[in-house]
Design a protein around this motif. Sequence first.
Motif, PDB file in Angstrom:
ATOM      1  N   ALA A 284      26.418  40.045 -73.964  1.00 21.68           N
ATOM      2  CA  ALA A 284      25.780  40.516 -72.733  1.00 21.68           C
ATOM      3  C   ALA A 284      26.780  41.094 -71.739  1.00 21.68           C
ATOM      4  O   ALA A 284      26.414  41.887 -70.868  1.00 21.68           O
ATOM      5  N   ALA A 285      28.054  40.716 -71.861  1.00 20.54           N
ATOM      6  CA  ALA A 285      29.076  41.187 -70.925  1.00 20.54           C
ATOM      7  C   ALA A 285      29.707  42.510 -71.336  1.00 20.54           C
ATOM      8  O   ALA A 285      30.420  43.128 -70.541  1.00 20.54           O
ATOM      9  N   LEU A 286      29.449  42.989 -72.553  1.00 22.49           N
ATOM     10  CA  LEU A 286      30.098  44.205 -73.039  1.00 22.49           C
ATOM     11  C   LEU A 286      29.721  45.421 -72.196  1.00 22.49           C
ATOM     12  O   LEU A 286      28.541  45.707 -71.990  1.00 22.49           O
ATOM     13  N   GLY A 287      30.721  46.119 -71.709  1.00 24.24           N
ATOM     14  CA  GLY A 287      30.477  47.362 -70.994  1.00 24.24           C
ATOM     15  C   GLY A 287      29.998  47.200 -69.565  1.00 24.24           C
ATOM     16  O   GLY A 287      29.671  48.193 -68.918  1.00 24.24           O
TER      17      GLY A 287
ATOM     18  N   PHE B  91      20.346  47.516 -66.215  1.00 26.70           N
ATOM     19  CA  PHE B  91      19.709  47.357 -67.525  1.00 26.70           C
ATOM     20  C   PHE B  91      19.804  48.611 -68.385  1.00 26.70           C
ATOM     21  O   PHE B  91      19.342  48.608 -69.528  1.00 26.70           O
ATOM     22  N   ARG B  92      20.390  49.681 -67.825  1.00 28.19           N
ATOM     23  CA  ARG B  92      20.694  50.816 -68.688  1.00 28.19           C
ATOM     24  C   ARG B  92      21.810  50.466 -69.668  1.00 28.19           C
ATOM     25  O   ARG B  92      21.990  51.151 -70.674  1.00 28.19           O
ATOM     26  N   ASN B  93      22.565  49.428 -69.327  1.00 28.47           N
ATOM     27  CA  ASN B  93      23.545  48.905 -70.275  1.00 28.47           C
ATOM     28  C   ASN B  93      22.772  48.184 -71.370  1.00 28.47           C
ATOM     29  O   ASN B  93      22.225  47.101 -71.171  1.00 28.47           O
ATOM     30  N   ARG B  94      22.722  48.798 -72.525  1.00 28.48           N
ATOM     31  CA  ARG B  94      21.902  48.267 -73.617  1.00 28.48           C
ATOM     32  C   ARG B  94      22.339  46.869 -74.037  1.00 28.48           C
ATOM     33  O   ARG B  94      21.507  46.019 -74.373  1.00 28.48           O
ATOM     34  N   ASN B  95      23.639  46.615 -74.004  1.00 29.24           N
ATOM     35  CA  ASN B  95      24.117  45.317 -74.450  1.00 29.24           C
ATOM     36  C   ASN B  95      23.672  44.196 -73.517  1.00 29.24           C
ATOM     37  O   ASN B  95      23.368  43.096 -73.976  1.00 29.24           O
ATOM     38  N   LEU B  96      23.625  44.460 -72.208  1.00 28.57           N
ATOM     39  CA  LEU B  96      23.138  43.439 -71.285  1.00 28.57           C
ATOM     40  C   LEU B  96      21.663  43.155 -71.536  1.00 28.57           C
ATOM     41  O   LEU B  96      21.241  41.994 -71.580  1.00 28.57           O
ATOM     42  N   ALA B  97      20.869  44.223 -71.703  1.00 30.31           N
ATOM     43  CA  ALA B  97      19.441  44.037 -71.940  1.00 30.31           C
ATOM     44  C   ALA B  97      19.197  43.288 -73.250  1.00 30.31           C
ATOM     45  O   ALA B  97      18.460  42.299 -73.302  1.00 30.31           O
TER      46      ALA B  97
ATOM     47  N   PRO C  56      34.129  54.223 -74.499  1.00 33.99           N
ATOM     48  CA  PRO C  56      35.468  53.977 -73.942  1.00 33.99           C
ATOM     49  C   PRO C  56      35.502  53.966 -72.428  1.00 33.99           C
ATOM     50  O   PRO C  56      36.207  53.184 -71.822  1.00 33.99           O
ATOM     51  N   ARG C  57      34.709  54.803 -71.794  1.00 34.19           N
ATOM     52  CA  ARG C  57      34.736  54.834 -70.331  1.00 34.19           C
ATOM     53  C   ARG C  57      34.184  53.544 -69.739  1.00 34.19           C
ATOM     54  O   ARG C  57      34.550  53.129 -68.654  1.00 34.19           O
ATOM     55  N   GLU C  58      33.246  52.891 -70.470  1.00 33.80           N
ATOM     56  CA  GLU C  58      32.726  51.627 -69.991  1.00 33.80           C
ATOM     57  C   GLU C  58      33.765  50.526 -70.115  1.00 33.80           C
ATOM     58  O   GLU C  58      33.902  49.671 -69.263  1.00 33.80           O
ATOM     59  N   VAL C  59      34.502  50.570 -71.230  1.00 34.51           N
ATOM     60  CA  VAL C  59      35.484  49.520 -71.471  1.00 34.51           C
ATOM     61  C   VAL C  59      36.569  49.530 -70.418  1.00 34.51           C
ATOM     62  O   VAL C  59      37.028  48.507 -69.948  1.00 34.51           O
ATOM     63  N   GLY C  60      36.989  50.696 -70.012  1.00 32.77           N
ATOM     64  CA  GLY C  60      38.121  50.796 -69.108  1.00 32.77           C
ATOM     65  C   GLY C  60      37.845  50.405 -67.688  1.00 32.77           C
ATOM     66  O   GLY C  60      38.754  50.246 -66.907  1.00 32.77           O
ATOM     67  N   LYS C  61      36.587  50.222 -67.300  1.00 37.04           N
ATOM     68  CA  LYS C  61      36.280  50.018 -65.899  1.00 37.04           C
ATOM     69  C   LYS C  61      36.416  48.588 -65.417  1.00 37.04           C
ATOM     70  O   LYS C  61      36.483  48.333 -64.236  1.00 37.04           O
ATOM     71  N   HIS C  62      36.420  47.640 -66.336  1.00 36.29           N
ATOM     72  CA  HIS C  62      36.088  46.320 -65.850  1.00 36.29           C
ATOM     73  C   HIS C  62      36.957  45.182 -66.313  1.00 36.29           C
ATOM     74  O   HIS C  62      36.628  44.035 -66.062  1.00 36.29           O
ATOM     75  N   THR C  63      38.063  45.449 -66.949  1.00 38.09           N
ATOM     76  CA  THR C  63      38.845  44.346 -67.475  1.00 38.09           C
ATOM     77  C   THR C  63      40.103  44.135 -66.676  1.00 38.09           C
ATOM     78  O   THR C  63      40.501  44.939 -65.850  1.00 38.09           O
ATOM     79  N   ALA C  64      40.770  43.021 -66.962  1.00 38.76           N
ATOM     80  CA  ALA C  64      41.938  42.670 -66.178  1.00 38.76           C
ATOM     81  C   ALA C  64      43.181  43.409 -66.622  1.00 38.76           C
ATOM     82  O   ALA C  64      44.128  43.525 -65.865  1.00 38.76           O
ATOM     83  N   ALA C  65      43.208  43.892 -67.837  1.00 39.88           N
ATOM     84  CA  ALA C  65      44.390  44.574 -68.339  1.00 39.88           C
ATOM     85  C   ALA C  65      44.204  46.069 -68.287  1.00 39.88           C
ATOM     86  O   ALA C  65      43.118  46.579 -68.366  1.00 39.88           O
ATOM     87  N   GLU C  66      45.327  46.783 -68.163  1.00 39.71           N
ATOM     88  CA  GLU C  66      45.259  48.231 -68.082  1.00 39.71           C
ATOM     89  C   GLU C  66      44.923  48.849 -69.428  1.00 39.71           C
ATOM     90  O   GLU C  66      44.209  49.833 -69.490  1.00 39.71           O
ATOM     91  N   SER C  67      45.449  48.317 -70.508  1.00 37.42           N
ATOM     92  CA  SER C  67      45.140  48.853 -71.831  1.00 37.42           C
ATOM     93  C   SER C  67      44.806  47.729 -72.762  1.00 37.42           C
ATOM     94  O   SER C  67      45.365  46.660 -72.690  1.00 37.42           O
ATOM     95  N   ARG C  68      43.867  47.985 -73.650  1.00 31.66           N
ATOM     96  CA  ARG C  68      43.436  46.978 -74.564  1.00 31.66           C
ATOM     97  C   ARG C  68      42.725  47.625 -75.725  1.00 31.66           C
ATOM     98  O   ARG C  68      42.304  48.773 -75.629  1.00 31.66           O
ATOM     99  N   PRO C  69      42.534  46.917 -76.839  1.00 34.72           N
ATOM    100  CA  PRO C  69      41.802  47.513 -77.937  1.00 34.72           C
ATOM    101  C   PRO C  69      40.325  47.617 -77.600  1.00 34.72           C
ATOM    102  O   PRO C  69      39.798  46.793 -76.863  1.00 34.72           O
TER     103      PRO C  69
END
Length: 490
Positions: A392-395, A271-277, A473-486
């Motif tokens: 809610a899934a962001l980050g 819940f430290r992820n503000r977007n989920l909360a 940016p560090r949150e975005v890079g941890k969890h998606t299926a592609a290596e690079s993305r916008p």
Amino acid sequence: MPETAPERTTTPPHRRLGLTLALLAFAQLVISIDYNIVYVALPEIGSGLGFSAQSLQWVISAYAVAFGGFLLLGGRASDLFGPRRMFALGLALYAASSLLGGLATDPGTLIAARAVQGIGGAFLFPATLTLVSTSFAEGKERNRAFAVWGTAGGSGMILGSLLGGVLTDAFGWQAVFYVNVPLAGAAALLAFKLIAPDAPRTGDRSSFDLAGALTSTVGITALVFTLVQGPESGWTSPLVLAAALSGVLLLAAFIAVEIRSAHPLLPLDLFRNRNLAVGSVITFLYMGTFGTLLYFLTVYFQSVHGYGPMTTGLAFLVPMVAIATGAQTAGRLATKYGIRPVMIAALAVGGAGTVLVALTMSTGASYLALVPGLIVLGIGQGAGYTLMFGAAALGVPAEEQGIASGVASTSQQVGGAVGLALLVAVANSGLDGLTGEALRSATTDGLRKAVLIAVAGIALTALTALGLRKPAPREVGKHTAAESRPVVHV
């Protein structure tokens, strides 16, 4: 040794992603249809199986209680055992329980079948959300996927009413259960063909948080039971008070267990992820407002204007098209402008449409007079449904997408139950002892009042959406299926 977090496998070939998305959307359609398809068949179910007036509500409530109670467990199971496995398991439970429901010859068997359907949904829904979030790159690709998924979900709730009327009139109440068997069974088999295999786990599954699973599942089940049974039995009845107290104590115990657990079912630092909360609060409020409107419109069509099941289903075709339009438009706009402004705009549009619908409701109003409000409402409702789960899934890291989906889904179920309980109480106040035209008039006034109160809740939802933010940016890079993305805009 610390448990190693699972990582998603590489992105499936692009040519297969479209089929994967179609399957995920189809599964969401099955869930949404099943949620409403039984409503119009309730009178025939009651007379056919000998339900009492008091026990008939449990054909609906058994599903809602089991679904809401098992969502956190279903979400965490996706993280631990793989979303594809839980996706197939949920569909298999749907198919088996639907067959049992169609074959039922007594109330107990049908209620048990509906509870198993709810458990199936509790495994299927978070797995589907997880697969959408992790199979598609954050940004344009994922926004488009959520748009398709949201269109299926929003349209399915209305399609369920129409399909329920058609099947009940043509084949009897059993058909509303049998229809799920081939649909869910085929989707379960296709999962192993179209969805990328779950990544192998190197960690120890024996570290599963059993105490957390038991306290959360039973505690949330007791809470949802309280919300469902309260309007029927009375909020001060011993059964309802006992369930409420048990739910509160068990959820307090759950939090204590999670604080001390080395491998918590629900990592509280999530819940430290503000977007989920914030996204979970948005989902709670959305379902407590927009999520109740289908019920009130159904009562208005049937009790005030005397529509039958088939006519009621046809009346929902206009908002279904509007919902689909809003869902598709929201995905494209979110890619261009970001989720936060589009979410707020969607809620504003939907709120304006809700006001129009409320002001148009009267005992003598024609259906055509409602159409402008239904269109505006549907566009905003469809857009908001698409965006709230994506927000809610962001980050959220890939290894925690399942439990995050479970949190958002639990907010959805509890929010819908709370909102419906409160607004039904408002709508039904003052109806005792009335008959004939006086009852129709009072029913319309009560429905209008409830819908206008929902508008205030929609405004609060829009204010809450201001709290969404762009993930680092560090949150975005941890969890998606592609290596690079916008990087996604919020």
